[in-house]
Scaffold this active site. Structure first.
Site, mmCIF file in Angstrom:
data_model
loop_
_atom_site.group_PDB
_atom_site.id
_atom_site.type_symbol
_atom_site.label_atom_id
_atom_site.label_comp_id
_atom_site.label_asym_id
_atom_site.label_seq_id
_atom_site.Cartn_x
_atom_site.Cartn_y
_atom_site.Cartn_z
ATOM 1 N N CYS A 109 3.030 21.667 15.785
ATOM 2 C CA CYS A 109 1.985 22.596 16.209
ATOM 3 C C CYS A 109 0.637 21.863 16.308
ATOM 4 O O CYS A 109 0.439 21.091 17.225
ATOM 5 C CB CYS A 109 1.926 23.801 15.272
ATOM 6 S SG CYS A 109 1.019 25.209 15.947
ATOM 7 N N HIS A 118 7.610 25.524 14.412
ATOM 8 C CA HIS A 118 7.473 25.011 13.050
ATOM 9 C C HIS A 118 8.823 24.832 12.352
ATOM 10 O O HIS A 118 9.287 25.748 11.665
ATOM 11 C CB HIS A 118 6.624 25.967 12.217
ATOM 12 C CG HIS A 118 5.172 25.942 12.529
ATOM 13 N ND1 HIS A 118 4.255 25.283 11.737
ATOM 14 C CD2 HIS A 118 4.459 26.493 13.542
ATOM 15 C CE1 HIS A 118 3.045 25.437 12.250
ATOM 16 N NE2 HIS A 118 3.139 26.165 13.345
ATOM 17 N N GLU A 162 9.467 23.305 9.672
ATOM 18 C CA GLU A 162 9.344 23.365 8.208
ATOM 19 C C GLU A 162 9.452 24.782 7.677
ATOM 20 O O GLU A 162 9.610 24.985 6.469
ATOM 21 C CB GLU A 162 8.018 22.719 7.768
ATOM 22 C CG GLU A 162 6.772 23.573 7.934
ATOM 23 C CD GLU A 162 6.223 23.608 9.343
ATOM 24 O OE1 GLU A 162 5.089 24.090 9.523
ATOM 25 O OE2 GLU A 162 6.929 23.171 10.278
#
EC number: 6.3.5.3
Length: 234
Positions: free
Chosen positions: A87, A196, A198
């Site tokens: 991002c 994302h 994660e």
């Protein structure tokens, strides 16, 4: 020997701790790196996390791209170190000219967050080797400036050389040209994407999937890919 993956924190980073946790869950050691330092602390790979570095002043990622540590990151990337930009981190990679193009305000002018379907277009990079070419995955997305743009010449080169790493499937959430969600460099060690990974590494906390709510863990394979790529060098 444990793989050590650094996560850079800039003023305004929001997802640095999430990235560190993802690295730990994948089996590597996360190492906190500070934007004002010139020391990479001997890490094997680097993650530039999401957030709003330096408040997104000028352009998202523009100030972060000239922060002290980025001189070291650019040098390490050019020498082959795996670097992942997520991002805002993707925006930093573009502003640092490690990846081409630009990222502008979403076409609908609104911040968006959703569980986003992606297609893996290049499974041969340091951050995607645990996927299959053409595989569909689900990764959370949250951004206001995720519209990928590039010149016609750059788009032809990206498509022709297989440098599109991920493409949006089903919905193009931000107006990105050619539905591009992520890129790789020619060497395959630098990857950037707007979604994302994660946030999709642990059952019960990831995106909704057909088998169960919040069960998506497709993001874990990004970090496992880097560990495998580094192990293959030994």
């Amino acid at each position: 020997m444990t793989t050590r993956i650094g996560v850079v924190t800039f003023p305004g980073s929001l997802d640095d701790r999430d990235a560190q946790r993802a690295i730990r869950l994948a089996g590597a050691e996360p190492v906190a790196l500070w934007h004002a330092d010139h020391d990479l602390q001997g890490v094997d790979a680097i993650v530039l996390p999401g957030g709003f570095s330096y408040g997104d002043y000028l352009r998202p990622g523009a100030i972060a791209s000239v922060s002290p540590i980025m001189a070291e990151v650019v040098d390490a990337a050019n020498k082959g170190m795996p670097v992942l930009g997520i991002c805002n981190g993707f925006q930093v990679l573009v502003e640092s000219h490690l990846l081409p193009g630009g990222l502008i305000r979403n076409a609908h002018q609104q911040f968006i967050r959703r569980d986003q379907r992606l297609v893996v277009e290049n499974a041969g990079t340091a951050w995607t080797n645990a996927f299959e070419q053409g595989e569909e995955i689900v990764i959370p997305l949250k951004n206001g400036d995720g519209g990928f743009i590039a010149s016609d010449e750059d788009l032809k080169r990206l498509e022709g050389e297989g440098l599109v790493a991920f493409r949006y499937r089903g919905v193009n959430p931000n107006g990105s040209l050619d539905d591009i969600a992520g890129l790789t460099n020619a060497r395959g060690n630098v990857v950037g994407l707007m979604p994302h990974p994660e946030h999709a590494v642990e059952p019960g906390f990831g995106p909704d999937m057909p088998d169960a709510m919040r069960s998506g863990v497709d993001g874990l394979r990004f970090f496992e890919s880097a560990i495998s790529a580094l192990a293959a060098r030994v």
